[in-house]
Scaffold this motif. Sequence first.
Motif, short mmCIF file in Angstrom:
data_model
loop_
_atom_site.label_atom_id
_atom_site.label_comp_id
_atom_site.label_asym_id
_atom_site.label_seq_id
_atom_site.Cartn_x
_atom_site.Cartn_y
_atom_site.Cartn_z
N LEU A 73 0.83 -1.20 0.00
CA LEU A 73 0.00 0.00 0.00
C LEU A 73 0.87 1.26 0.00
CD1 LEU A 73 -2.81 -1.07 2.47
CD2 LEU A 73 -3.04 -0.67 0.03
N PHE A 74 1.93 1.22 0.77
CA PHE A 74 2.80 2.40 0.85
C PHE A 74 3.38 2.73 -0.51
CE2 PHE A 74 6.59 4.82 1.50
CZ PHE A 74 6.31 5.65 2.57
N VAL A 75 4.00 1.72 -1.11
CA VAL A 75 4.68 1.94 -2.40
C VAL A 75 3.68 2.44 -3.45
CG1 VAL A 75 5.76 0.72 -4.31
CG2 VAL A 75 6.58 0.38 -1.99
N ASN A 76 2.50 1.81 -3.49
CA ASN A 76 1.53 2.23 -4.48
C ASN A 76 0.97 3.61 -4.20
OD1 ASN A 76 1.07 0.24 -6.65
ND2 ASN A 76 0.90 -1.13 -4.90
N ALA A 77 0.82 3.95 -2.93
CA ALA A 77 0.34 5.29 -2.59
C ALA A 77 1.35 6.34 -3.03
CB ALA A 77 0.08 5.40 -1.09
N MET A 78 2.63 5.99 -2.97
CA MET A 78 3.66 6.94 -3.41
C MET A 78 3.62 7.14 -4.92
SD MET A 78 5.47 8.24 -0.93
CE MET A 78 6.88 8.95 -1.79
N THR A 79 3.31 6.09 -5.66
CA THR A 79 3.44 6.19 -7.11
C THR A 79 2.12 6.46 -7.84
OG1 THR A 79 3.16 3.82 -7.36
CG2 THR A 79 5.40 4.61 -7.18
N THR A 80 0.99 6.29 -7.17
CA THR A 80 -0.28 6.38 -7.89
C THR A 80 -0.53 7.80 -8.40
OG1 THR A 80 -2.62 5.90 -7.87
CG2 THR A 80 -1.71 6.82 -5.87
N VAL A 81 -1.08 7.86 -9.58
CA VAL A 81 -1.42 9.16 -10.16
C VAL A 81 -2.89 9.18 -10.54
CG1 VAL A 81 -1.01 10.77 -12.04
CG2 VAL A 81 0.88 9.47 -11.11
N SER A 82 -3.31 8.08 -11.20
CA SER A 82 -4.57 8.11 -11.92
C SER A 82 -5.77 8.46 -11.03
CB SER A 82 -4.80 6.76 -12.59
OG SER A 82 -4.69 5.74 -11.66
N ALA A 83 -5.87 7.81 -9.89
CA ALA A 83 -7.07 8.05 -9.08
C ALA A 83 -7.03 9.39 -8.39
CB ALA A 83 -7.25 6.93 -8.07
N VAL A 84 -5.85 9.77 -7.90
CA VAL A 84 -5.79 10.95 -7.06
C VAL A 84 -5.69 12.25 -7.85
CG1 VAL A 84 -4.85 9.78 -5.05
CG2 VAL A 84 -3.31 10.62 -6.81
N VAL A 85 -5.46 12.14 -9.17
CA VAL A 85 -5.25 13.36 -9.95
C VAL A 85 -6.49 14.24 -9.94
CG1 VAL A 85 -5.93 12.50 -12.23
CG2 VAL A 85 -4.16 14.23 -12.05
#
Lengths: 346, 662, 371
Positions: B589-601
């Motif tokens: 979860l940590f790693v993905n939260a750092m790299t995610t763009v699509s949902a949070v944009v």
Amino acid sequence: MRQGLFGQVFKGAVMAAAGLAFVAGGALAKTELTVYTAVEAEDLKRYAEAFNEDYPDIEIKWVRDSTGIVTAKLLAEKNNPQADVVWGLAATSLLLMKGEGMLEPYAPEGLDKLDPKFRDKDNPPSWTGMDAWVASVCVNTVEANKNNLPTPTSWKDLTKPVYKGHVAMPNPNSSGTGFLDVSSWLQIFGEKGGWEFMDALHENISHYTHSGSKPCKQAAAGEVPIGVSFAFRGAKSKAAGAPLEIIVPKEGIGWDMEATAIIAGTGKLEAAKKLVDWSITEKANKLYNEGYAVVAIPGIAKPVKYFPEGITEAMIDNDFEFAANNRKAILAEWQKRYDGKSEPKN
Amino acid sequence: MLVIVLYLLIALAFPLYVMLSKSFETYAFRFDTVELQVDRGEGWGETLNAMALGEGLGIVDPGALVTTSDGRFPATSFFPDFSFRAKTLYRIRNTKEGSGGFLVKGRPATGTDWFELTSGEFRRVQIRPSQATGTGNYLSYFSTPALFTSIYNSLMIAMISTIVTVTLAFLYAYALTRSCMRFKGAFKMIAMVPILVPSLLAGIGLIYLFGKQSLVLKVAEWAFGEETVAPWWDMLANGAYGPSEIYGPTGIVIASVFFTFPHALIIIITALSIADARLYEAAIALRAPKPRIFRTVTIPGARYGLISAAFVVFNLVITDFGVPKVIGGQFNVLAVDIYKQVIGQQNFQMGAVVSVVLLIPALIAFTVDRIVQKKQVALLSARAVPYEPKPSRRFDRTMFAYCCFVAFFILGVLAVCQYAALIKFWPYNLSLSLGNYNFDVMDGGGWDSYANSIQMAFYTAIVGTFMVFTGAYMVEKGKGFNSGRTGFQFLAMMPMAIPGMVLGLAYIFFFNHPNNPLNFVYGTMGILVICTVTHFYTVSHLTAVTALKQMDPEFEAVSQSLKQPFTKIFARVTVPVCLPAILDISIYLFVNAMTTVSAVVFLYSPDTTLASVAVLNMDDAGDIAPAAAMGMMIFYTNAGVRLLHAGLTRGLHRRTQAWRTR
Amino acid sequence: MSESGAGGETDRTVYLRIEDLTKKFGGFTALKDVTLEIYEGEFVCFLGPSGCGKTTLLRAIAGLDIQTRGRVEQAGKDISALPPSERDFGIVFQSYALFPNLTVTRNIAYGLENRKASRAEIAARVTELLDLVGLPDQGDKYPAQLSGGQQQRIALARAIATSPGLLLLDEPLSALDAKVRVHLRHEVKDLQRRLGITTVMVTHDQEEALTMADRIVVMNHGVIEQIGTPLEIYRLPATSFVADFIGTMNFVPGTVSGPDRVRLAGVDLACESDGLAEGTAVTVAVRPEDIVVQSVQGGEENAVEARIGEMEFLGSFYRADLVSEGLGEARLRADLSINLVRSQGINEGDPLSVLLPRERIRIYPGSAVRG
């Protein structure tokens, strides 16, 4: 029992969060204004600092994005506005918002000093202008030489086959700069001529960017020799050491106005009014002048370093209401013509 | 249990429902509810209905009134003889309260009173559209080639990337499981690196490697001289796959392969390592030649793994937004279309339509993957003797060379990003500088974004692990209420099929609605955490369920018979036994939260800008070097956390997992 | 303590009473109106094929799966609606269910904590239990470091640590190797006898049930087929199912031909016909070891002329197929001791007179019998 435990923890967390927010709000004597803006990121600090010299009690919380995005955000939040003030957004966008009844009409102090072009025609006006933001063409001289490209002097020049694949411009659907380019061409060349020009230009376009400053930044970095962008961005990149020449096409150049408005229904109307008052002061106008050759108060603008000459004269007589009312139709037409053709070329 | 179900309903089901209904929300001009009157100096004429008038003039087609919320229709169109200098007076009104109305002097008028206007004022009157429900958006989507060609583009890109990735990953996995080459551990580690960076960074790296100002070119020029390289480069540059084409499908495919490679690799390695040595022995005993063994034993054994990997990659590519955004150029794909519709054109309804369109292939890929995964599990449980590779000089060397090539490419992309980040002004001023790290004067929220990202990733890891593990515990250990548990299981599997862009957009619709009591979450760190936890729920959930399945189902019964409270067994046995899985979930979860763009944009606010979104925004504004710098910051953070996790796991293993060793 | 306690005795205290217990899983009925009494200190086995409801019944007694309908009474108290934690029992599962991350000592002490017992008391009790199960030195090991049999003994120690009134064993020996299993049968039984704890064990292994139980409850399809001592169950199976399930049984179709007489295909036999009307289709059952082959005179009552078919060598005896015109299509299997085969020189294909002793023949109404 599990639910009970979890429910309590959850409830506690929510209460704690709410409490924290309350304390944070109470502890700061400062009023915090959420200001949406499309002003270049690197200028925001200066603006806020200058404003705080006069109003230390008002803290500005910037929400900065490109024109299209800020406009989209504001419209999306129409029923639940998050912004208090818009400071530095295209007048065409603000006209759109006025049409949605989202702006609070207000006549700021010193309104009469402004060039009448730089204010909403209504009284009290729904928005007041700051400065003009002018299109121009950034040419990377090193890359141009490498590709044996002559320096263009007009918009029509850019449609010559020699520039094929060497021009980048912003996509008007997402970029305010892109839209002002398109709307200015339609005004310069007329409706029919404008689209014909764009058809020809499209043949030379290497790619359309999402943001208005990117073509110039890419030209500065040599990713593309010519970028259709705006003068201020070109001047900045030139100052940073890029081998750029900023061209003012001789047919005239499109421009939009950066303007300020209060969002209707803000809970911080007093502070918002102070900010708008300040935004049209001479001091503020001088600040705008650091990046923009034309500002709202006539006669105080000084020439800007690295800005091409004759830029003020080249500005067309822009019809903002035409631009705002036809925005939808223009963008749809643009998308139909150029976005659909964007399959791979091979 | 109820809380977790409620969570998934609120964080997943409701938003998707709202989005779906939004895609059916249409805007159309209701000319039939607008009336006009004209006074050409002889008093008011008869009352004219705008619809009748427009039809009569041939400017209004009653079948094509659909527009978007910001559609405008000038009222002057109804009067071909209109001149704003004429002394003519006009009157306009709505016949129905609450319809879209029209703009007078730039302000909306929706009442039924007459407005009396001079021609100068009437010139500015614009008719606004009314809201309705229908399939209009879908009709207009499928009649706009600019939009629906994206379906083809997306499918093509996803399919090509899938074939390339699965082939490359299969060879790599084959090398790791079937050869006796050296440095397997290092190769495996390097192959996992792309997971630690946002997919955007792959695009940025490719631009530096193969773009117009290609680093490869510069190095070649430096090594062989400009004269020697120029003709070659020209040939490449003008060829189909030359650097001029890196902005487009070629670039998207290469970058997609880069970021999906580890995902495919993990699955294929698992599939290959369950091979039964007995089958190979039997094949050899039957004197089957090597290619035949490969075809009849190796491939069928890894079949489900390959299919599963293919669908996972397909799904990742078709839903990815970062890569095509950065390097796609004019090549439209669905995920970017959603962004363009929403952000660029404020057309939320059309954004919802594209989302629904994107959901379909994603759902299909997801379903097939689930079916295949189930079969794979069945294979796994069969008793087999693990295959031990035997050394073979030529084979091992070939495999080693191949792995070196892949590893070199992966590290090369990152290295070039780091190098570019440290250059003052590529390619004109190559002196080193930290100027690109001065994020505060750039788009994207500056260093605060970085801090926010870490904070967000941290919360996501904590809250997410808690939610996921508790939820999985309820599903696995709960009693009775079977239909509820099945429903929960279904909800928990859903997020994997929902593209991030779709989730983000659904959240805007749901949480930003003024009547939603949860409205207060909008624009906070909270919504980012909720969204990220939901987005990455499925894989975490499966990890937790697998760990819990390995526990004896009777632990709870024993504990109850010994009259110990539920909390004791949970804290003393369940959690300690599942600790490795819990750590895995939190790091994931940590790693993905750092790299995610699509949902949070779609969801970040000025206070909660994120590093990954900053990479996007800086790239968007043309600040590629700072974008690369920020991307590398994310990489270092993730790599650091990963190492910490590895150390922690090892330490914990030694302390609490002593019981695992016999 | 209970010697082989007989079912009908009334002078003993009923410890566990189950009345009309029904359990449904969705549309499937796992238990149908089960009624049962278990006496204090008794060792009862629930025996039956998988899916017969024996585990469901055990779990209902434990409160792990609450019944759909019916009553459970323990020591005179209605516990039907109580959660497991408020009932008084210890339980051992087939999988041992030892907590893998806790040492043997901590596993055994698990139920002793939170009971106002001091640390020293707990330690003393754990030592006592370890001695009791014969593993005095294994306290510091983790379960994974023990053998299966050792683990099961620890599980047993953990279950009885709190001195519960009832011990429930859910197939406790099924996961063990054959030898260990036989050995542990005795140990468990011995322990139970010493502690005098009322015990219910679920098993599908008839040998286990026959050797360990005071009484056996044979179940099938959610109902009790028979309750009785091992001997009763073996000797006098109440139904054809029990007859078939326990031990080996020959089944031959027949018809009641008169009072206490049945007719097979070509022969009349004398037996107890339990008042069945003449003409009723029945199944005649006789165990292979009850078939007498030595010194049988032709024409004697219940003597059948047969021929030896295939002979299967089973170590200590032969199991021979008997073919006879009197039996029609049916075959009888008879156990022939090695001695007998050797002394009589019996070979495949030889003719032979056999006797089906009247008191060893059971008849069951109906003809639907497997095998």
